[in-house]
Design an enzyme around this catalytic site. Sequence first.
Site, PDB file in Angstrom:
ATOM      1  N   GLY A  45       0.838  -1.195   0.000  1.00  0.00           N
ATOM      2  CA  GLY A  45       0.000   0.000   0.000  1.00  0.00           C
ATOM      3  C   GLY A  45       0.869   1.238   0.000  1.00  0.00           C
ATOM      4  O   GLY A  45       2.009   1.212   0.483  1.00  0.00           O
ATOM      5  N   GLN A  50       2.890   9.913   1.339  1.00  0.00           N
ATOM      6  CA  GLN A  50       4.184   9.230   1.341  1.00  0.00           C
ATOM      7  C   GLN A  50       5.052   9.593   0.135  1.00  0.00           C
ATOM      8  O   GLN A  50       6.228   9.245   0.097  1.00  0.00           O
ATOM      9  CB  GLN A  50       3.996   7.712   1.400  1.00  0.00           C
ATOM     10  CG  GLN A  50       3.403   7.254   2.717  1.00  0.00           C
ATOM     11  CD  GLN A  50       3.285   5.752   2.754  1.00  0.00           C
ATOM     12  OE1 GLN A  50       2.335   5.197   2.222  1.00  0.00           O
ATOM     13  NE2 GLN A  50       4.266   5.087   3.342  1.00  0.00           N
ATOM     14  N   CYS A  92       5.704  -0.052   7.477  1.00  0.00           N
ATOM     15  CA  CYS A  92       5.306   1.078   6.639  1.00  0.00           C
ATOM     16  C   CYS A  92       6.520   1.509   5.819  1.00  0.00           C
ATOM     17  O   CYS A  92       7.634   1.567   6.354  1.00  0.00           O
ATOM     18  CB  CYS A  92       4.842   2.227   7.531  1.00  0.00           C
ATOM     19  SG  CYS A  92       4.391   3.704   6.612  1.00  0.00           S
ATOM     20  N   LEU A  93       6.302   1.801   4.534  1.00  0.00           N
ATOM     21  CA  LEU A  93       7.426   2.212   3.679  1.00  0.00           C
ATOM     22  C   LEU A  93       8.066   3.513   4.164  1.00  0.00           C
ATOM     23  O   LEU A  93       9.216   3.786   3.836  1.00  0.00           O
ATOM     24  CB  LEU A  93       6.952   2.381   2.227  1.00  0.00           C
ATOM     25  CG  LEU A  93       6.480   1.100   1.527  1.00  0.00           C
ATOM     26  CD1 LEU A  93       5.950   1.419   0.139  1.00  0.00           C
ATOM     27  CD2 LEU A  93       7.602   0.073   1.445  1.00  0.00           C
ATOM     28  N   HIS A 134      -4.613   0.971   7.453  1.00  0.00           N
ATOM     29  CA  HIS A 134      -3.293   1.607   7.444  1.00  0.00           C
ATOM     30  C   HIS A 134      -3.265   2.809   6.476  1.00  0.00           C
ATOM     31  O   HIS A 134      -2.780   3.886   6.828  1.00  0.00           O
ATOM     32  CB  HIS A 134      -2.243   0.561   7.057  1.00  0.00           C
ATOM     33  CG  HIS A 134      -0.834   1.049   7.074  1.00  0.00           C
ATOM     34  ND1 HIS A 134       0.093   0.624   8.002  1.00  0.00           N
ATOM     35  CD2 HIS A 134      -0.176   1.927   6.271  1.00  0.00           C
ATOM     36  CE1 HIS A 134       1.245   1.231   7.771  1.00  0.00           C
ATOM     37  NE2 HIS A 134       1.115   2.022   6.721  1.00  0.00           N
ATOM     38  N   GLU A 135      -3.823   2.609   5.268  1.00  0.00           N
ATOM     39  CA  GLU A 135      -3.785   3.690   4.262  1.00  0.00           C
ATOM     40  C   GLU A 135      -4.749   4.815   4.616  1.00  0.00           C
ATOM     41  O   GLU A 135      -4.421   5.989   4.431  1.00  0.00           O
ATOM     42  CB  GLU A 135      -4.070   3.139   2.859  1.00  0.00           C
ATOM     43  CG  GLU A 135      -3.084   2.081   2.371  1.00  0.00           C
ATOM     44  CD  GLU A 135      -1.612   2.427   2.590  1.00  0.00           C
ATOM     45  OE1 GLU A 135      -1.241   3.612   2.446  1.00  0.00           O
ATOM     46  OE2 GLU A 135      -0.832   1.517   2.920  1.00  0.00           O
ATOM     47  N   HIS A 138      -3.102   6.970   7.100  1.00  0.00           N
ATOM     48  CA  HIS A 138      -2.108   7.870   6.491  1.00  0.00           C
ATOM     49  C   HIS A 138      -2.743   9.192   6.052  1.00  0.00           C
ATOM     50  O   HIS A 138      -2.149  10.258   6.194  1.00  0.00           O
ATOM     51  CB  HIS A 138      -1.493   7.233   5.235  1.00  0.00           C
ATOM     52  CG  HIS A 138      -0.209   6.496   5.488  1.00  0.00           C
ATOM     53  ND1 HIS A 138       0.900   7.098   6.014  1.00  0.00           N
ATOM     54  CD2 HIS A 138       0.135   5.207   5.263  1.00  0.00           C
ATOM     55  CE1 HIS A 138       1.880   6.210   6.106  1.00  0.00           C
ATOM     56  NE2 HIS A 138       1.437   5.048   5.666  1.00  0.00           N
TER      57      HIS A 138
END
Length: 169
Positions: A45, A50, A92-93, A134-135, A138
């Site tokens: 994701g 991000q 998480c990236l 999660h997204e 964000h």
Amino acid sequence: MIYKIVKYGAPVLEASAKRVTEFDAELKKLTEDMFESMYAAQGVGLAAPQIGMGLHLAVIDVTVGKNPEAKIVLANPEIIYVEGEQREEEGCLSLPGFRGNVLRPRFVTVRAQDVAGKSFEMRGEGLLARAFCHETDHLNGVLFIQHLGLLKRDLIKRKIRKLAKAGDW
Ligand code: NI
């Protein structure tokens, strides 16, 4: 085009994003670039903040590019129903190298618009339900470490400060 992924500490990650209002060719290109950037980073994701854009937009593919039909674009997503619980390790990236156990619902229904602006609802289970949460987090300026206990969260923050000081973050 592959975007550089913004790391924890950048203000855009903790700011609230703006709604998507223009469903045009530019948005389509942006979502394609987001998928490309996500696959390059081997993520499931990626949210627009991000890549430094404060937009309510995220892409998800829990197959990491193995199934083209698994590509999901979420514009202006809202979680409208949750059920059950799951506690799994999450990363998480924007926080490379750090993971933690996060409690999430087992089933999640999200309501969003697709890349053309059409509204849809989708129910996810397990990893997909986790990705929806999660997204969506964000886009509200929330990172997974905010769901960890205070001690674990502070430990991660301390390690990141150390890495940043050494120029490795
Ligand atoms: Ni993330």
